[in-house]
Design a protein around this motif. Structure first.
Motif, PDB file in Angstrom:
ATOM      1  N   SER A  47       0.817  -1.212   0.000  1.00 42.52           N
ATOM      2  CA  SER A  47       0.000   0.000   0.000  1.00 42.52           C
ATOM      3  C   SER A  47       0.855   1.269   0.000  1.00 42.52           C
ATOM      4  N   TYR A  48       2.147   1.156  -0.338  1.00 44.97           N
ATOM      5  CA  TYR A  48       3.030   2.325  -0.319  1.00 44.97           C
ATOM      6  C   TYR A  48       2.455   3.469  -1.153  1.00 44.97           C
ATOM      7  N   GLN A  49       2.057   3.147  -2.389  1.00 48.12           N
ATOM      8  CA  GLN A  49       1.553   4.169  -3.308  1.00 48.12           C
ATOM      9  C   GLN A  49       0.284   4.817  -2.764  1.00 48.12           C
ATOM     10  N   LEU A  50      -0.628   3.960  -2.303  1.00 44.73           N
ATOM     11  CA  LEU A  50      -1.900   4.453  -1.773  1.00 44.73           C
ATOM     12  C   LEU A  50      -1.673   5.409  -0.609  1.00 44.73           C
ATOM     13  N   VAL A  51      -0.804   4.988   0.312  1.00 46.66           N
ATOM     14  CA  VAL A  51      -0.573   5.790   1.508  1.00 46.66           C
ATOM     15  C   VAL A  51       0.160   7.083   1.156  1.00 46.66           C
ATOM     16  N   GLN A  52       1.132   7.012   0.235  1.00 50.54           N
ATOM     17  CA  GLN A  52       1.819   8.235  -0.189  1.00 50.54           C
ATOM     18  C   GLN A  52       0.830   9.215  -0.796  1.00 50.54           C
ATOM     19  N   GLY A  53      -0.112   8.696  -1.587  1.00 46.98           N
ATOM     20  CA  GLY A  53      -1.139   9.559  -2.180  1.00 46.98           C
ATOM     21  C   GLY A  53      -1.953  10.247  -1.097  1.00 46.98           C
ATOM     22  N   LEU A  54      -2.317   9.480  -0.069  1.00 50.09           N
ATOM     23  CA  LEU A  54      -3.120  10.056   1.016  1.00 50.09           C
ATOM     24  C   LEU A  54      -2.315  11.094   1.791  1.00 50.09           C
ATOM     25  N   PHE A  55      -1.023  10.804   2.030  1.00 51.86           N
ATOM     26  CA  PHE A  55      -0.162  11.786   2.698  1.00 51.86           C
ATOM     27  C   PHE A  55      -0.080  13.058   1.867  1.00 51.86           C
ATOM     28  N   GLY A  56       0.026  12.888   0.558  1.00 51.80           N
ATOM     29  CA  GLY A  56       0.078  14.044  -0.337  1.00 51.80           C
ATOM     30  C   GLY A  56      -1.175  14.891  -0.202  1.00 51.80           C
ATOM     31  N   LEU A  57      -2.333  14.199  -0.249  1.00 50.97           N
ATOM     32  CA  LEU A  57      -3.596  14.918  -0.116  1.00 50.97           C
ATOM     33  C   LEU A  57      -3.652  15.643   1.223  1.00 50.97           C
ATOM     34  N   ALA A  58      -3.170  14.971   2.269  1.00 54.85           N
ATOM     35  CA  ALA A  58      -3.218  15.573   3.598  1.00 54.85           C
ATOM     36  C   ALA A  58      -2.336  16.806   3.667  1.00 54.85           C
ATOM     37  N   SER A  59      -1.140  16.730   3.068  1.00 57.41           N
ATOM     38  CA  SER A  59      -0.250  17.882   3.146  1.00 57.41           C
ATOM     39  C   SER A  59      -0.776  19.039   2.305  1.00 57.41           C
ATOM     40  N   GLY A  60      -1.653  18.750   1.354  1.00 58.94           N
ATOM     41  CA  GLY A  60      -2.239  19.822   0.546  1.00 58.94           C
ATOM     42  C   GLY A  60      -3.158  20.709   1.360  1.00 58.94           C
ATOM     43  N   GLY A  61      -3.926  20.098   2.240  1.00 57.92           N
ATOM     44  CA  GLY A  61      -4.842  20.882   3.069  1.00 57.92           C
ATOM     45  C   GLY A  61      -5.932  21.553   2.267  1.00 57.92           C
ATOM     46  N   MET A  62      -6.339  22.733   2.726  1.00 53.01           N
ATOM     47  CA  MET A  62      -7.492  23.388   2.105  1.00 53.01           C
ATOM     48  C   MET A  62      -7.164  24.022   0.767  1.00 53.01           C
ATOM     49  N   ILE A  63      -6.072  24.792   0.683  1.00 55.85           N
ATOM     50  CA  ILE A  63      -5.798  25.469  -0.582  1.00 55.85           C
ATOM     51  C   ILE A  63      -4.543  24.926  -1.257  1.00 55.85           C
ATOM     52  N   GLY A  64      -3.950  23.883  -0.715  1.00 59.55           N
ATOM     53  CA  GLY A  64      -2.840  23.251  -1.399  1.00 59.55           C
ATOM     54  C   GLY A  64      -1.508  23.903  -1.094  1.00 59.55           C
ATOM     55  N   THR A  65      -0.443  23.194  -1.502  1.00 59.53           N
ATOM     56  CA  THR A  65       0.895  23.726  -1.282  1.00 59.53           C
ATOM     57  C   THR A  65       1.249  24.765  -2.327  1.00 59.53           C
ATOM     58  N   GLY A  66       0.422  24.872  -3.361  1.00 62.22           N
ATOM     59  CA  GLY A  66       0.744  25.764  -4.461  1.00 62.22           C
ATOM     60  C   GLY A  66       1.290  24.950  -5.625  1.00 62.22           C
ATOM     61  N   LEU A  67       0.878  25.298  -6.833  1.00 66.88           N
ATOM     62  CA  LEU A  67       1.343  24.544  -8.009  1.00 66.88           C
ATOM     63  C   LEU A  67       2.858  24.631  -8.100  1.00 66.88           C
ATOM     64  N   GLY A  68       3.514  23.493  -8.217  1.00 61.84           N
ATOM     65  CA  GLY A  68       4.965  23.461  -8.350  1.00 61.84           C
ATOM     66  C   GLY A  68       5.700  23.490  -7.031  1.00 61.84           C
ATOM     67  N   GLN A  69       4.982  23.532  -5.917  1.00 60.34           N
ATOM     68  CA  GLN A  69       5.678  23.662  -4.635  1.00 60.34           C
ATOM     69  C   GLN A  69       5.522  22.460  -3.722  1.00 60.34           C
ATOM     70  N   GLY A  70       4.713  21.476  -4.119  1.00 61.25           N
ATOM     71  CA  GLY A  70       4.564  20.278  -3.295  1.00 61.25           C
ATOM     72  C   GLY A  70       5.591  19.232  -3.678  1.00 61.25           C
ATOM     73  N   ARG A  71       5.373  18.005  -3.189  1.00 53.67           N
ATOM     74  CA  ARG A  71       6.244  16.905  -3.563  1.00 53.67           C
ATOM     75  C   ARG A  71       5.420  15.748  -4.127  1.00 53.67           C
ATOM     76  N   PRO A  72       4.575  15.995  -5.118  1.00 52.59           N
ATOM     77  CA  PRO A  72       3.708  14.916  -5.613  1.00 52.59           C
ATOM     78  C   PRO A  72       4.496  13.790  -6.268  1.00 52.59           C
ATOM     79  N   ASP A  73       5.745  14.080  -6.673  1.00 51.32           N
ATOM     80  CA  ASP A  73       6.512  13.074  -7.422  1.00 51.32           C
ATOM     81  C   ASP A  73       6.966  11.920  -6.540  1.00 51.32           C
TER      82      ASP A  73
END
Lengths: 195, 461
Positions: B318-344
């Motif tokens: 479930s590594y991929q699934l959990v990383q996706g959820l962590f990503g969503l969580a770190s985005g929060g309400m308005i996101g980290t900003g385009l180009g500023q997160g770590r979606p990769d």
């Protein structure tokens, strides 16, 4: 690029995205709230129940048959009057088919006299602007009725309209065959299928 | 001979019915929306560059302008051959596609891919191909009822497309699923296009058969169930989707085909018993497959117990699934900003997980905007089918829009851990040519349907 600039740009982007969505929703608002009702100037004394007003219009047209204008009273729709299709065939005019009916003529109502040519494709009637026959009055539902072709015979079906569709004075509850030259009434408008 | 027109004038004066024609109004609205969409798309790419690179470079021109020119080309084609087509479908599809390209470009920057290695460049090229095919479809198919003639040919085409990946020479297995064909350096997922052929087949078939499927049957538990001999089609489809699960090892595609059939038969007959039967059959098949097939079982385990370290660290866990959820969580309400997160960090962030990448960088607000766009697109499709006059067109419209809806549900539901994760593409957004081509064909067909609906002889009272 400072953090603040990026944050403001990000918020602007999200706002723009939602602005687009709301523009689309606003443009398709007629889908959500239905078509705007247009008051008819010809309509008999506004606020009158639809049954009375329309029965007058209908009886004026029905000269051929001594049919009583006793349209079902308001509580009647609970016990719908079913029109047996074979009965109309025996006594009345022949059924309308794609070969013998070529036009739909408005016989009463504000656009009385206008007509539309019938092809071999079904038609819809209602207040919504995508209907084939758009009737914008208080009595018509958004999707009121449709004319279908079964085999090659024209059939009318009421689409659960509020005020009903009346074939020769009888409320249509199940799809019925349409005889030629027989009035079909929807709200204040009547029409016939003719050769 | 001067009095040529004299006999014509004698004809009934009511002959010429006034037809309301407001063609350019719809197209002008579409043009306005497209211009807005193009600016949003360009804005997205610029934001990605500011966020990830810190400066804007000329790639904006290529990525933004390519898509815009094509969409304008389609708009112009509509002005000539489908003046009354729905004005919202094209802008919404273009916006989803453009946001997808911006996000893929953002992942490319993180993975330092450039030139032909870059997924975004390939995605733009695929978009070009897809929109060109879409324009061709709308130019060639002037009346959707033509498709009804090819009901059984469509079935054959769908069967061939489904079987292609099983052929030894060209079939290719990627990440366990055997749904790809590979010719040279060019790979394609024929199952994506097969869903359109299947929708055409189901519509044609159900229009001719629905009476026997809806009228007769025995009543049980307040529902009218079909006769045993009418169960043939649903059992065949069930067997087909089960074989997709077993041989192609693709849960999502199987669910997509079977769901499409169940919904279309429900719409055609109006009987809830078909849905009960269909869902029951699929659940039974899914549970059985979960017992027998290890990869299905793994999906269930990863879904139920995603945060268990044993599953998280397992290969194919479930590594991929959990990383996706962590990503969503770190985005929060308005996101980290385009180009500023770590979606990769998430594997397959540009295809299966693009929705998680977007959720991270645009936040809940952006993700709901994307979902609202899908909702509007699908609602438009249903609206068009609802307004249609002929039953084939209505069923086809429902089927096509429902494939988009179901695909969104399967992918986004999988990423957000609502249902077990299965590999399908997010329509219009995920990196992948076959999905783009298939969904742009759906756009063309829906536009054609909506044009037919508005183009009938009309009388306005």
């Amino acid at each position: 690029m400072s953090e603040l600039t990026l944050l403001i740009l990000q918020l602007a982007f999200l706002a723009l995205l939602w602005v687009f969505i709301f523009i689309v929703v606003y443009a398709m608002r007629s889908d959500l709230f239905g078509q705007r009702v247009r008051k008819l100037r010809e309509a008999p004394a506004g606020g009158q129940p639809s049954h009375n007003g329309a029965a007058q219009g209908g009886s004026a047209q029905q000269t051929a048959q001594p049919q009583s204008p006793a349209a079902p009273p308001p509580p009647a729709p609970k016990v719908p009057t079913f029109v047996p299709a074979p009965g109309t065939e025996l006594s009345g005019p022949p059924r309308a088919t794609t070969s013998n009916a070529s036009r739909l003529v408005i016989t009463s109502g504000p656009k009385s006299g206008s007509e539309i040519s019938l092809g071999s494709e079904p038609l819809t009637i209602g207040r919504s602007s995508d209907s084939s026959v758009v009737i914008r009055d208080d009595y018509t539902s958004t999707h009121h009725a449709r004319l279908m072709i079964w085999g090659d015979e024209w059939v009318i079906q009421d689409l659960d309209s509020t005020n009903g569709t009346f074939l020769d004075g009888n409320r249509v509850t199940a799809p019925v065959h349409i005889p030629l030259n027989t009035p079909i009434r929807i709200g204040a408008t009547s029409f016939e299928l003719r050769r | 001979m001067t009095g040529v027109s004299a006999p014509v004038a004698v004809e009934t004066p009511t002959k010429g019915v006034r037809r309301i024609r407001v063609p350019q109004k719809l197209r002008n609205l579409e043009l306005f929306l497209i211009i807005l969409v193009c600016s949003v798309n360009a804005f997205a790419v610029v934001l990605v560059q500011f966020g990830a690179l810190g400066y804007a470079d000329s790639t904006v021109v290529y990525l933004g302008a390519g898509l815009s020119i094509l969409v304008f080309g389609m708009h112009i084609a509509l002005r000539f051959v489908a003046t009354n087509a729905d004005p919202f479908i094209l802008p919404i599809a273009a916006l989803l596609n453009g946001i997808g390209i911006a996000m893929i470009y953002r992942i490319d920057i993180a993975e330092e891919l450039t030139g032909w290695e870059s997924t975004a460049v390939r995605q733009v090229v695929w978009t070009a191909v897809a929109v060109a095919i879409s324009i061709a479809v709308i130019l060639v198919i002037r009346n959707h009822r033509v498709l009804q003639r090819y009901t059984y040919i469509a079935m054959l085409v769908a069967a061939v497309l489904l079987l292609l990946p099983m052929l030894p020479g060209i079939g290719q297995e990627i990440n366990g699923a055997r749904v790809w064909i590979h010719v040279g350096s060019f790979s394609f997922q024929p199952g994506e296009v097969a869903k359109i052929a299947l929708a055409v087949f189901f519509a044609g078939y159900l229009v001719s058969r629905r009476d026997s499927l809806s009228m007769v049957g025995t009543k049980f538990l307040g529902m009218r169930f079909p006769r045993a001999r009418d169960l043939g089609p649903i059992l065949v489809l069930w067997a087909l989707s089960m074989s997709v699960i077993i041989f192609q090892r693709d849960l999502g595609t199987a669910l997509l085909y079977f769901g499409l059939f169940v919904v279309m038969i429900y719409v055609a007959t109006g009987r809830a018993s078909w849905v009960v039967l269909g869902v029951g059959l699929f659940l039974a098949g899914g549970v059985l497959a979960g017992q027998v097939l290890t990869y299905v079982n793994d999906r269930f385990t990863n879904w139920f117990d995603a945060f268990n370290p044993a599953n998280y660290e397992a290969v194919g866990g479930s590594y991929q699934l959990v990383q996706g959820l962590f990503g969503l969580a770190s985005g929060g309400m308005i996101g980290t900003g385009l180009g500023q997160g770590r979606p990769d960090i998430t594997p397959l962030a540009q295809s299966d997980y693009i929705i998680a990448s977007l959720g991270e960088e645009l936040g809940l607000a952006g993700m709901f905007a994307v979902l609202a766009l899908y909702l509007l697109f699908i609602a438009r499709g249903f609206r068009i089918s609802f307004a249609g006059q002929d039953d084939f067109g209505r069923l086809l419209g429902v089927g096509l829009s429902f494939t988009v809806a179901l695909q969104c549900f399967i992918v986004i539901g999988g990423v957000t851990r609502v249902i077990p994760l299965t590999g399908l593409t997010t329509p219009f957004m995920a990196a992948g040519g076959s999905s783009l081509v298939a969904n742009w064909i759906i756009v063309a067909l829906l536009l054609r349907l909506s044009d037919t609906v508005r183009n009938q002889p009309r009388l306005v009272i």
